[in-house]
Design a protein around this motif. Structure first.
Motif, PDB file in Angstrom:
ATOM      1  N   ARG A 216       0.833  -1.207   0.000  1.00  0.00           N
ATOM      2  CA  ARG A 216       0.000   0.000   0.000  1.00  0.00           C
ATOM      3  C   ARG A 216       0.865   1.252   0.000  1.00  0.00           C
ATOM      4  NH1 ARG A 216      -3.863   0.363   4.748  1.00  0.00           N
ATOM      5  NH2 ARG A 216      -4.073   2.463   3.936  1.00  0.00           N
ATOM      6  N   LYS A 217       1.910   1.222   0.809  1.00  0.00           N
ATOM      7  CA  LYS A 217       2.810   2.371   0.897  1.00  0.00           C
ATOM      8  C   LYS A 217       3.467   2.635  -0.455  1.00  0.00           C
ATOM      9  CE  LYS A 217       6.620   4.239   3.589  1.00  0.00           C
ATOM     10  NZ  LYS A 217       7.462   4.094   4.772  1.00  0.00           N
ATOM     11  N   LYS A 218       3.899   1.588  -1.104  1.00  0.00           N
ATOM     12  CA  LYS A 218       4.531   1.728  -2.422  1.00  0.00           C
ATOM     13  C   LYS A 218       3.539   2.331  -3.421  1.00  0.00           C
ATOM     14  CE  LYS A 218       6.697  -0.866  -6.123  1.00  0.00           C
ATOM     15  NZ  LYS A 218       6.588  -2.103  -6.862  1.00  0.00           N
ATOM     16  N   SER A 219       2.304   1.833  -3.408  1.00  0.00           N
ATOM     17  CA  SER A 219       1.283   2.348  -4.319  1.00  0.00           C
ATOM     18  C   SER A 219       0.977   3.817  -4.038  1.00  0.00           C
ATOM     19  CB  SER A 219      -0.009   1.533  -4.193  1.00  0.00           C
ATOM     20  OG  SER A 219       0.194   0.221  -4.610  1.00  0.00           O
ATOM     21  N   GLU A 220       0.876   4.160  -2.761  1.00  0.00           N
ATOM     22  CA  GLU A 220       0.597   5.547  -2.393  1.00  0.00           C
ATOM     23  C   GLU A 220       1.732   6.468  -2.834  1.00  0.00           C
ATOM     24  OE1 GLU A 220      -2.154   6.990  -1.130  1.00  0.00           O
ATOM     25  OE2 GLU A 220      -3.206   5.075  -1.013  1.00  0.00           O
ATOM     26  N   LYS A 221       2.969   6.006  -2.687  1.00  0.00           N
ATOM     27  CA  LYS A 221       4.108   6.819  -3.119  1.00  0.00           C
ATOM     28  C   LYS A 221       4.092   7.030  -4.632  1.00  0.00           C
ATOM     29  CE  LYS A 221       7.550   6.077   0.480  1.00  0.00           C
ATOM     30  NZ  LYS A 221       8.883   5.548   0.772  1.00  0.00           N
ATOM     31  N   GLU A 222       3.757   5.981  -5.366  1.00  0.00           N
ATOM     32  CA  GLU A 222       3.677   6.101  -6.825  1.00  0.00           C
ATOM     33  C   GLU A 222       2.567   7.075  -7.208  1.00  0.00           C
ATOM     34  OE1 GLU A 222       3.127   2.045  -8.044  1.00  0.00           O
ATOM     35  OE2 GLU A 222       5.251   1.557  -7.813  1.00  0.00           O
ATOM     36  N   PHE A 223       1.425   6.972  -6.533  1.00  0.00           N
ATOM     37  CA  PHE A 223       0.303   7.869  -6.790  1.00  0.00           C
ATOM     38  C   PHE A 223       0.705   9.307  -6.460  1.00  0.00           C
ATOM     39  CE2 PHE A 223      -4.123   9.322  -5.384  1.00  0.00           C
ATOM     40  CZ  PHE A 223      -4.524   9.602  -6.681  1.00  0.00           C
ATOM     41  N   LEU A 224       1.421   9.502  -5.362  1.00  0.00           N
ATOM     42  CA  LEU A 224       1.876  10.834  -4.970  1.00  0.00           C
ATOM     43  C   LEU A 224       2.747  11.444  -6.064  1.00  0.00           C
ATOM     44  CD1 LEU A 224       2.068  13.063  -2.815  1.00  0.00           C
ATOM     45  CD2 LEU A 224       3.992  11.805  -1.822  1.00  0.00           C
TER      46      LEU A 224
ATOM     47  N   GLY B 238      -1.870  16.414   0.149  1.00  0.00           N
ATOM     48  CA  GLY B 238      -1.976  16.381   1.610  1.00  0.00           C
ATOM     49  C   GLY B 238      -2.647  15.112   2.104  1.00  0.00           C
ATOM     50  N   GLN B 239      -3.698  14.699   1.411  1.00  0.00           N
ATOM     51  CA  GLN B 239      -4.401  13.474   1.794  1.00  0.00           C
ATOM     52  C   GLN B 239      -3.507  12.244   1.633  1.00  0.00           C
ATOM     53  OE1 GLN B 239      -7.796  13.734  -0.800  1.00  0.00           O
ATOM     54  NE2 GLN B 239      -8.998  14.917   0.676  1.00  0.00           N
ATOM     55  N   ILE B 240      -2.753  12.201   0.563  1.00  0.00           N
ATOM     56  CA  ILE B 240      -1.852  11.067   0.323  1.00  0.00           C
ATOM     57  C   ILE B 240      -0.756  11.033   1.394  1.00  0.00           C
ATOM     58  CG2 ILE B 240      -0.179  10.045  -1.274  1.00  0.00           C
ATOM     59  CD1 ILE B 240      -1.882  11.303  -3.562  1.00  0.00           C
ATOM     60  N   LYS B 241      -0.218  12.193   1.728  1.00  0.00           N
ATOM     61  CA  LYS B 241       0.811  12.244   2.778  1.00  0.00           C
ATOM     62  C   LYS B 241       0.239  11.783   4.115  1.00  0.00           C
ATOM     63  CE  LYS B 241       3.880  15.676   0.738  1.00  0.00           C
ATOM     64  NZ  LYS B 241       4.462  17.026   0.846  1.00  0.00           N
ATOM     65  N   ASP B 242      -0.994  12.179   4.409  1.00  0.00           N
ATOM     66  CA  ASP B 242      -1.649  11.714   5.637  1.00  0.00           C
ATOM     67  C   ASP B 242      -1.785  10.197   5.629  1.00  0.00           C
ATOM     68  OD1 ASP B 242      -1.889  14.313   6.542  1.00  0.00           O
ATOM     69  OD2 ASP B 242      -4.023  14.499   6.052  1.00  0.00           O
ATOM     70  N   GLU B 243      -2.165   9.659   4.480  1.00  0.00           N
ATOM     71  CA  GLU B 243      -2.315   8.209   4.351  1.00  0.00           C
ATOM     72  C   GLU B 243      -0.971   7.503   4.531  1.00  0.00           C
ATOM     73  OE1 GLU B 243      -4.210   4.563   3.906  1.00  0.00           O
ATOM     74  OE2 GLU B 243      -5.026   6.536   4.333  1.00  0.00           O
ATOM     75  N   LEU B 244       0.077   8.071   3.961  1.00  0.00           N
ATOM     76  CA  LEU B 244       1.418   7.495   4.124  1.00  0.00           C
ATOM     77  C   LEU B 244       1.840   7.507   5.596  1.00  0.00           C
ATOM     78  CD1 LEU B 244       3.260   8.946   1.000  1.00  0.00           C
ATOM     79  CD2 LEU B 244       2.863   6.525   1.493  1.00  0.00           C
ATOM     80  N   ASN B 245       1.542   8.593   6.294  1.00  0.00           N
ATOM     81  CA  ASN B 245       1.854   8.654   7.728  1.00  0.00           C
ATOM     82  C   ASN B 245       1.074   7.601   8.498  1.00  0.00           C
ATOM     83  OD1 ASN B 245       3.716  10.750   7.536  1.00  0.00           O
ATOM     84  ND2 ASN B 245       2.153  12.325   7.796  1.00  0.00           N
TER      85      ASN B 245
END
Length: 110
Positions: free
Chosen positions: A36-44, A85-92
């Motif tokens: 999930r973290k990898k996917s979120e980073k790619e999306f970011l 901002g939402q993606i960064k919150d999700e990553l945190n």
């Protein structure tokens, strides 16, 4: 006496099997969080590139000649900033959950 030893051996085996299953489950949870973290980073990264594109478009848009387009671009940039901002919150959040899972895993090993 022999029956008692067999019963204890079976209980130990059940406990070991349960511990192994718990460990595998914990490992799968950690793996899922990492994916999930990898996917979120790619999306970011995609959203950051899109935001840069809108910013580049905004720079070449004359607000005097095309106010509607200029305002539209500013709105798109604002939306991308919100999404970032939402993606960064999700990553945190993912990082916190990963930390908890790793902590649980370490406790189980002790």
């Amino acid at each position: 006496m022999h029956d008692e030893k067999e019963r204890i051996d079976k209980q130990v085996l059940k406990h070991d099997t349960l511990a192994e299953r718990m460990q595998k489950t914990r490992d799968e949870i950690i793996k899922t969080y990492r994916e999930r973290k990898k996917s979120e980073k790619e999306f970011l990264e995609i959203i950051k590139k899109q935001k840069k594109y809108w910013e580049d478009q905004l720079r070449v848009t004359d607000p005097q000649k095309d106010k509607e387009r200029y305002d539209e671009l500013k709105e798109k940039i604002k939306n991308e900033e919100t999404l970032i901002g939402q993606i960064k919150d999700e990553l945190n959040s993912i990082d916190k959950e990963l930390g908890k899972e790793k902590e649980h895993k370490e406790k189980e090993h002790k």
